[in-house]
Design a protein around this motif. Structure first.
Motif, mmCIF file in Angstrom:
data_model
loop_
_atom_site.group_PDB
_atom_site.id
_atom_site.type_symbol
_atom_site.label_atom_id
_atom_site.label_comp_id
_atom_site.label_asym_id
_atom_site.label_seq_id
_atom_site.Cartn_x
_atom_site.Cartn_y
_atom_site.Cartn_z
ATOM 1 N N HIS A 136 0.824 -1.202 0.000
ATOM 2 C CA HIS A 136 0.000 0.000 0.000
ATOM 3 C C HIS A 136 0.863 1.259 0.000
ATOM 4 O O HIS A 136 0.598 2.200 -0.744
ATOM 5 N N ASP A 151 0.874 4.233 -2.886
ATOM 6 C CA ASP A 151 0.302 5.535 -2.524
ATOM 7 C C ASP A 151 1.396 6.492 -2.064
ATOM 8 O O ASP A 151 1.804 6.471 -0.902
ATOM 9 N N ASP A 194 1.373 9.588 -1.326
ATOM 10 C CA ASP A 194 0.989 10.488 -0.228
ATOM 11 C C ASP A 194 1.115 9.788 1.126
ATOM 12 O O ASP A 194 1.585 10.378 2.093
ATOM 13 N N ARG A 195 0.688 8.531 1.195
ATOM 14 C CA ARG A 195 0.812 7.781 2.455
ATOM 15 C C ARG A 195 2.273 7.503 2.768
ATOM 16 O O ARG A 195 2.691 7.527 3.916
ATOM 17 N N ARG A 196 3.050 7.214 1.727
ATOM 18 C CA ARG A 196 4.476 6.975 1.909
ATOM 19 C C ARG A 196 5.148 8.236 2.459
ATOM 20 O O ARG A 196 5.958 8.166 3.382
ATOM 21 N N GLU A 226 -3.252 3.221 9.287
ATOM 22 C CA GLU A 226 -2.733 2.766 7.990
ATOM 23 C C GLU A 226 -3.277 1.387 7.646
ATOM 24 O O GLU A 226 -3.614 1.119 6.496
ATOM 25 N N ARG A 262 -6.684 1.824 6.172
ATOM 26 C CA ARG A 262 -6.593 2.365 4.810
ATOM 27 C C ARG A 262 -6.107 1.291 3.845
ATOM 28 O O ARG A 262 -6.617 1.160 2.726
ATOM 29 N N TRP A 264 -7.854 -0.295 0.499
ATOM 30 C CA TRP A 264 -7.134 -0.318 -0.770
ATOM 31 C C TRP A 264 -7.077 -1.744 -1.320
ATOM 32 O O TRP A 264 -7.290 -1.965 -2.513
#
Length: 76
Positions: free
Chosen positions: A22, A26, A28-30, A61, A64, A68
């Protein structure tokens, strides 16, 4: 170095692969995870184990990442 050993097909194995994939998918999450890690180092650079300080972030996370996985039909 921190090494985690997980049995293949165990819940921990799935979780580790799910979160990894994930974060790879992603940006932005990273970036948010990198910021968290930097903030933890800035707050207490002498503390070697920030594991519990990251727990709330990883709890969110995980949710999320599960959403995903369902949307993308992710499989380990």
């Amino acid at each position: 170095m921190r090494l985690h050993v997980r049995a293949a097909d165990s819940p921990g194995w799935r979780y580790a692969l799910l979160v990894r994939d994930h974060l790879r998918a992603d940006p932005d999450r990273r970036a948010a995870y990198l910021l968290l890690k930097r903030d933890l180092v800035d707050a207490a650079p002498h503390v070697g184990d920030s594991g519990t300080a990251r727990d709330p972030w990883f709890d969110e996370e995980h949710l999320r990442a599960e959403r995903w996985a369902a949307q993308t039909d992710w499989r380990p």
